[in-house]
Design an enzyme around this catalytic site. Sequence first.
Site, PDB file in Angstrom:
ATOM      1  N   TYR A  78       0.853  -1.185   0.000  1.00 38.16           N
ATOM      2  CA  TYR A  78       0.000   0.000   0.000  1.00 38.16           C
ATOM      3  C   TYR A  78       0.895   1.243   0.000  1.00 38.16           C
ATOM      4  O   TYR A  78       1.565   1.552   0.979  1.00 38.16           O
ATOM      5  CB  TYR A  78      -0.896   0.031   1.233  1.00 38.16           C
ATOM      6  CG  TYR A  78      -1.998  -1.003   1.263  1.00 38.16           C
ATOM      7  CD1 TYR A  78      -2.312  -1.771   0.150  1.00 38.16           C
ATOM      8  CD2 TYR A  78      -2.744  -1.208   2.418  1.00 38.16           C
ATOM      9  CE1 TYR A  78      -3.330  -2.708   0.194  1.00 38.16           C
ATOM     10  CE2 TYR A  78      -3.764  -2.131   2.470  1.00 38.16           C
ATOM     11  CZ  TYR A  78      -4.058  -2.884   1.352  1.00 38.16           C
ATOM     12  OH  TYR A  78      -5.061  -3.815   1.398  1.00 38.16           O
ATOM     13  N   PHE A 233     -14.390  -5.122  -0.512  1.00 38.49           N
ATOM     14  CA  PHE A 233     -15.479  -4.666  -1.375  1.00 38.49           C
ATOM     15  C   PHE A 233     -16.820  -4.899  -0.665  1.00 38.49           C
ATOM     16  O   PHE A 233     -17.740  -5.499  -1.226  1.00 38.49           O
ATOM     17  CB  PHE A 233     -15.479  -5.383  -2.730  1.00 38.49           C
ATOM     18  CG  PHE A 233     -14.383  -4.970  -3.675  1.00 38.49           C
ATOM     19  CD1 PHE A 233     -13.571  -3.886  -3.400  1.00 38.49           C
ATOM     20  CD2 PHE A 233     -14.162  -5.672  -4.853  1.00 38.49           C
ATOM     21  CE1 PHE A 233     -12.561  -3.496  -4.276  1.00 38.49           C
ATOM     22  CE2 PHE A 233     -13.152  -5.286  -5.736  1.00 38.49           C
ATOM     23  CZ  PHE A 233     -12.349  -4.198  -5.447  1.00 38.49           C
ATOM     24  N   PRO A 234     -16.964  -4.429   0.574  1.00 38.48           N
ATOM     25  CA  PRO A 234     -18.188  -4.714   1.332  1.00 38.48           C
ATOM     26  C   PRO A 234     -19.415  -3.993   0.798  1.00 38.48           C
ATOM     27  O   PRO A 234     -20.531  -4.314   1.209  1.00 38.48           O
ATOM     28  CB  PRO A 234     -17.842  -4.213   2.743  1.00 38.48           C
ATOM     29  CG  PRO A 234     -16.849  -3.120   2.515  1.00 38.48           C
ATOM     30  CD  PRO A 234     -16.019  -3.603   1.355  1.00 38.48           C
ATOM     31  N   LEU A 235     -19.211  -3.053  -0.112  1.00 43.22           N
ATOM     32  CA  LEU A 235     -20.335  -2.340  -0.721  1.00 43.22           C
ATOM     33  C   LEU A 235     -20.399  -2.606  -2.222  1.00 43.22           C
ATOM     34  O   LEU A 235     -20.933  -1.814  -2.989  1.00 43.22           O
ATOM     35  CB  LEU A 235     -20.217  -0.838  -0.463  1.00 43.22           C
ATOM     36  CG  LEU A 235     -20.286  -0.437   1.013  1.00 43.22           C
ATOM     37  CD1 LEU A 235     -20.006   1.051   1.174  1.00 43.22           C
ATOM     38  CD2 LEU A 235     -21.639  -0.800   1.610  1.00 43.22           C
ATOM     39  N   GLY A 236     -19.882  -3.748  -2.628  1.00 45.39           N
ATOM     40  CA  GLY A 236     -19.755  -4.005  -4.050  1.00 45.39           C
ATOM     41  C   GLY A 236     -18.525  -3.274  -4.539  1.00 45.39           C
ATOM     42  O   GLY A 236     -17.573  -3.050  -3.784  1.00 45.39           O
ATOM     43  N   PRO A 240     -16.312  -0.815 -13.243  1.00 47.54           N
ATOM     44  CA  PRO A 240     -17.374  -1.093 -14.209  1.00 47.54           C
ATOM     45  C   PRO A 240     -17.670  -2.586 -14.278  1.00 47.54           C
ATOM     46  O   PRO A 240     -16.766  -3.422 -14.213  1.00 47.54           O
ATOM     47  CB  PRO A 240     -16.785  -0.574 -15.533  1.00 47.54           C
ATOM     48  CG  PRO A 240     -15.757   0.442 -15.136  1.00 47.54           C
ATOM     49  CD  PRO A 240     -15.175  -0.073 -13.857  1.00 47.54           C
TER      50      PRO A 240
END
Length: 321
Positions: A78, A233-236, A240
């Site tokens: 990171y 990706f807990p919210l999607g 794209p």
Amino acid sequence: MTTSSTPSTPSTPSSDPTTAAGVPRAGGPGRLAGRTVSRVGYGAMQLERLHGDRASALAILRRAVELGMDHVDTAQFYGNGFVNGLLREALRPEDGVLVVSKVGATANPGGRFPLRLAQRPEELRAEVEANLDALGLEQLPVVNLRRAETGPGLRAEGEQIVDIDDQLAVLTALRDEGKIGGLGISNVGPEELRRALPVGLVCVQNSYSLVSRGDEDMLRTCLAEGIAWVPYFPLGSAFPGMPKVTDEPAVLAAAQALGATPSQVGLAWLLHHAPHTLLIPGTADAAHLEANVAAGTLALDDATLATLDAVPSRSAELTFE
């Protein structure tokens, strides 16, 4: 940060609602690697965005501690060590923060993508050492093995296709040497999870959200085995072709009824859905950080949960070519 060569042992039971600093744990108490931690933790990756404003980045980390987050997720790749350097400077032994890192990739400054795979056993060992050096630790409390045979993200090719047993062998050796406390895995499928169970996993990090629940069987396996489930990706995803939780009509309706944001509803659903779920949403914004913590207090009644549970899963994989 603490430099102990052995894992610290909590003196409080798993139901302890406060951190070492006496702050209510964000999202309540959960368990990871034998430790009690906040169920809403902090994913440090987005601190890369503050590369030109170190003071603000450090302030975000201190604010996370003040808000009761004592579970932080990081990696040496990171910001090519920038984020780990921030953690070393910002976190204090008395904060009692459990730092979780990962290996399996390394920074790729100037490349098409900000990281490249580093899956070979010797590369895994080198990344563990790099994390230790950057964080100023003698032992990494938890290390996740980032696999690359399932998505989303980079896929292994050529010499980077490495059997998981060979990878686990070097990581368990590092654990035996005292350089790693607990082992987790990330980006895995059911067969890889099955093969990794004998090493005594403490967590699994996979892409998972209300709109992407293809790993439900693995979530249940982890629950049965006492392994923390830590979705990324807990919210999607904003990429794209991948669905977003915050676009769902049911989520929008619930948010309006509860006086919350759609993101908070999506995070709250994860916490309600399975008791062993720990969240690591990331942000470089203080207000967003506070909103994530508030999601841990959002109550969803049975009717709301039933409506959200009925949202179809539309898993979509993203592969970087």
